[in-house]
Each structure stands twice: as structure tokens, then as C-alpha cells.
Design a protein around this motif. Structure first.
Motif, PDB file in Angstrom:
ATOM      1  N   ALA A  10      -7.443  -4.202  -2.962  1.00 54.78           N
ATOM      2  CA  ALA A  10      -7.070  -4.712  -1.638  1.00 54.78           C
ATOM      3  C   ALA A  10      -8.370  -5.012  -0.911  1.00 54.78           C
ATOM      4  O   ALA A  10      -9.265  -4.164  -0.857  1.00 54.78           O
ATOM      5  N   ALA A  65      -3.485  -6.823  -4.347  1.00 54.42           N
ATOM      6  CA  ALA A  65      -2.570  -6.955  -3.217  1.00 54.42           C
ATOM      7  C   ALA A  65      -1.913  -8.330  -3.207  1.00 54.42           C
ATOM      8  O   ALA A  65      -0.701  -8.453  -2.955  1.00 54.42           O
ATOM      9  N   ASN A  66      -2.677  -9.378  -3.476  1.00 53.78           N
ATOM     10  CA  ASN A  66      -2.116 -10.731  -3.491  1.00 53.78           C
ATOM     11  C   ASN A  66      -1.011 -10.875  -4.527  1.00 53.78           C
ATOM     12  O   ASN A  66       0.046 -11.462  -4.263  1.00 53.78           O
ATOM     13  N   VAL A  69       2.176  -9.201  -3.423  1.00 50.80           N
ATOM     14  CA  VAL A  69       2.917 -10.023  -2.470  1.00 50.80           C
ATOM     15  C   VAL A  69       3.665 -11.136  -3.199  1.00 50.80           C
ATOM     16  O   VAL A  69       4.826 -11.432  -2.899  1.00 50.80           O
ATOM     17  N   LEU A  97       0.785  -5.726   4.176  1.00 52.02           N
ATOM     18  CA  LEU A  97       1.435  -5.688   2.869  1.00 52.02           C
ATOM     19  C   LEU A  97       2.881  -5.200   2.983  1.00 52.02           C
ATOM     20  O   LEU A  97       3.786  -5.748   2.347  1.00 52.02           O
ATOM     21  N   ARG A 100       5.152  -7.764   4.204  1.00 48.34           N
ATOM     22  CA  ARG A 100       5.388  -8.809   3.206  1.00 48.34           C
ATOM     23  C   ARG A 100       6.198  -8.301   2.016  1.00 48.34           C
ATOM     24  O   ARG A 100       6.247  -8.948   0.971  1.00 48.34           O
ATOM     25  N   VAL A 102       6.018  -5.287   0.275  1.00 46.20           N
ATOM     26  CA  VAL A 102       5.371  -4.480  -0.763  1.00 46.20           C
ATOM     27  C   VAL A 102       5.401  -3.007  -0.377  1.00 46.20           C
ATOM     28  O   VAL A 102       5.093  -2.640   0.763  1.00 46.20           O
ATOM     29  N   VAL A 104       3.772   0.336  -0.105  1.00 47.47           N
ATOM     30  CA  VAL A 104       2.383   0.814  -0.054  1.00 47.47           C
ATOM     31  C   VAL A 104       2.323   2.328   0.161  1.00 47.47           C
ATOM     32  O   VAL A 104       1.283   2.866   0.553  1.00 47.47           O
ATOM     33  N   GLN A 299      -2.283 -14.942   0.851  1.00 49.64           N
ATOM     34  CA  GLN A 299      -0.972 -14.313   0.968  1.00 49.64           C
ATOM     35  C   GLN A 299      -0.005 -15.118   1.823  1.00 49.64           C
ATOM     36  O   GLN A 299       1.176 -15.231   1.494  1.00 49.64           O
TER      37      GLN A 299
END
Length: 319
Positions: A10, A65-66, A69, A97, A100, A102, A104, A299
Motif C-alpha cells: 500500500a 492495494a490497487n 480494489v 480502501l 472501495r 476492500v 482491511v 484506483q
């Protein structure tokens, strides 16, 4: 619904939009500067912090992270595993995140470190050059993976990149070799430096590379037993090995190529567990990667499944 885990980085992306000739000047001035489409590791550089640009922005990024997503946008239940620094709230890394789609909940926050950074340079044609500073990503170690091993082991698909320590991923892949059931492993060796040994692990099923990464890892990929997927910008995506398939990307108005590969990988992971077949998953992921280039940033430019399916039917489609 496919269950996807992305174990990786990230970052706070520090994006600078520069004229092409300015970027070429940086290439000639700094021997560490990446090639077009390449990601390289660097130490913190004060000269980059003070670099002037007509337009710039700081956004949440990092390949791990991308891709998380992207998998979530593709409809998968998605968890991101990794490490951020004590400054993550300043940039809204975990909050963004989560917003979007995800999970975490198991991300480690290292109080003594800064969140990783990526210096992203985008030229007039939308081509990108990326240099990363590891920061907290370097703290994703074996002990962290061991704590979350069951979450990884029981997923349908596991996304790996090369922005966390190679030793951590090697330890995980070795442990997965002993499992009778494990996730499908999709490895995106970016940056390519040091990624070669991972391409020979029997627990890696698919390796996704762009042209620069393919050239750097060609010798390792020659002995890889799984499927190699090579993305080539606006040219055909070519898969060889376990599946031999070629996909022509749809025509789009590209303004920023930075997130194309991450959109591709996330979609591929999400769809590979849906029973649609790898060929169809590759075709849909290709559309997602192309659409991602129509929007600046990463993202925020990753398309949702509805938009991807709409373009898929009009540009590729099936009888």
C-alpha cells in the motif's frame, strides 16, 4: 462469489504530470530513473520531493492495494493484507480502501514507519514511469504472513506482486506447497528486480508481466510450468503455457496507463474463480485494463464490472 486475497503493498502515490521532454531529461539525469512502463525501487530522494510540475496529486496506491480494489470492483469478496505506517490516516489509506469495498481488518499499522511511497510520472500521452520507496511495505514479514495464513490458504485466489520482501513470499509459497487445497496464485513481478526465483515456484499458477518485465525475466519464465500472460499496452495480450490465448484490447482514449496492469490482475483473480474459464477471464481482464487507462490515477480509474461487461459485449463478445 470469488474470495480473493491480495498480499502486497500500500503506497501513497505522488503523481506528477509532466511534458514528455521533461521526463526524458530526468531519464538522462538520473541513472536510477525507470523506463517507460517500468517500476523500480529507490531510496528516498529529496530532489523528487521538490520536483515542480504543472499538475500533481497524492492518492492511495500500491500494487497490492490497487489489485485488491480491482478484484472488489470485479465483484469478488476481497481482503488486502499488508502494512502501512503511522501516517496512513493523514492520507486516508485504510479508509479509502474500505470505502472501495476492500476488507482491511488485518492490515498491520507500524507505528515507527511511514507508509510506502510511489513517485509516478505521467507524460502527455499517458505513459507512466514509477519509482517506489518501500517504507512500511518492507515490514511485511514471515511472522505477519504466518498470523494470517489461514485467511490466505482458504481463499479462492491469491494476488502477489513484488513490492514486499521476496523472502516473505517465498516462505508463503513454500508453505502452500504442502496443502492439498490452496488458492490459485497469480504473481505480477513488478518491479522485476529479484522476482526471478518466485517464477519457478510450483505454487505459482499464473505470471502476469508487461513487456519490460518479460524481457527482464525471460530466462526464468522459460522454465515456468504455469501460464505466462504478457500484456503489451495497446497490442495483444498473449497467454502461453497452461493456456494459449491471444486477446486484442478494445480501442480506448488513453490518458494514463498507470493502473492498467493492476486492473487486469485484479479482474483476472476475481474471474478465475467464477467458473467462466481462463480464456474468458483473460478477455474480460483485458477490457478492464484498457478501460482503466481512460481516467487519470489508478484506483479511481478502475472500472466496475457493469462498465467492463458493456464494453466487452460491444468490442469482443461471444456468439
Amino acid at each position: 462469489m470469488t474470495d480473493v486475497v491480495s498480499l502486497g503493498s500500500a503506497n501513497v502515490d505522488r503523481i506528477r504530470y509532466l511534458p514528455t521532454d521533461r521526463i526524458r531529461d530526468l531519464e538522462s539525469r538520473y541513472d536510477w530513473f525507470p523506463a517507460a512502463g517500468e517500476t523500480v525501487r529507490i531510496d528516498e530522494s529529496p530532489s523528487l520531493l521538490s520536483l515542480e510540475a504543472e499538475r500533481y496529486e497524492n492518492v492511495v496506491g500500491g500494487k497490492g492495494a490497487n489489485q485488491a480494489v480491482a478484484a472488489a470492483r470485479a465483484g469478488a469478496e476481497t481482503a488486502f493484507l499488508g502494512c502501512v505506517g503511522s501516517d496512513e490516516a493523514e492520507f486516508g489509506v485504510l479508509e479509502t480502501l474500505a470505502d472501495r469495498g476492500v476488507d482491511v481488518d488485518h492490515v498491520r499499522v507500524a507505528a515507527d514507519l511511514e507508509t510506502g511511497k510511489a513517485y509516478v510520472f505521467v507524460d502527455d500521452a499517458g505513459e507512466s514511469w514509477i519509482a517506489i520507496v518501500g517504507g512500511a511495505n518492507d515490514a511485511v514479514d514471515g511472522a505477519y504472513v504466518d498470523r494470517h495464513y489461514d485467511r490466505i490458504r482458504t481463499a479462492d485466489a491469491l494476488l502477489l506482486q513484488n513490492e514486499i520482501p521476496v523472502a516473505t513470499m517465498e516462505r508463503l509459497l513454500e508453505r502452500l506447497e504442502n496443502e492439498t487445497a490452496r488458492p490459485a496464485v497469480i504473481f505480477n513481478p513488478a518491479p522485476s528486480d529479484g522476482a526471478g526465483p518466485l517464477c519457478s515456484r510450483s505454487t505459482v499458477d499464473i505470471v502476469v508481466v508487461n513487456e519490460t518485465e518479460h524481457a527482464a525475466l525471460e530466462a526464468h519464465l522459460a522454465s515456468f510450468d504455469g501460464t505466462v500472460v504478457r500484456t503489451q499496452g495497446a497490442d495483444d495480450v498473449v497467454a502461453t503455457g497452461g493456456v494459449d490465448h491471444r486477446v486484442t484490447p478494445p480501442s480506448v482514449e488513453s490518458v494514463d496507463t498507470t493502473g492498467a496492469g493492476d486492473a487486469f490482475c485484479g479482474y483476472l483473480a476475481a474471474l478465475s474463480g467464477e467458473g467462466v474459464g481462463l480464456e474468458r477471464a483473460l478477455e474480460t481482464a483485458t477490457v478492464a485494463g484498457s478501460l482503466a487507462t481512460e481516467t487519470e490515477g489508478v484506483q479511481n480509474g478502475i472500472p466496475d464490472l457493469e462498465a467492463v461487461e458493456r464494453l466487452f459485449e460491444s468490442e469482443i463478445g461471444h456468439d
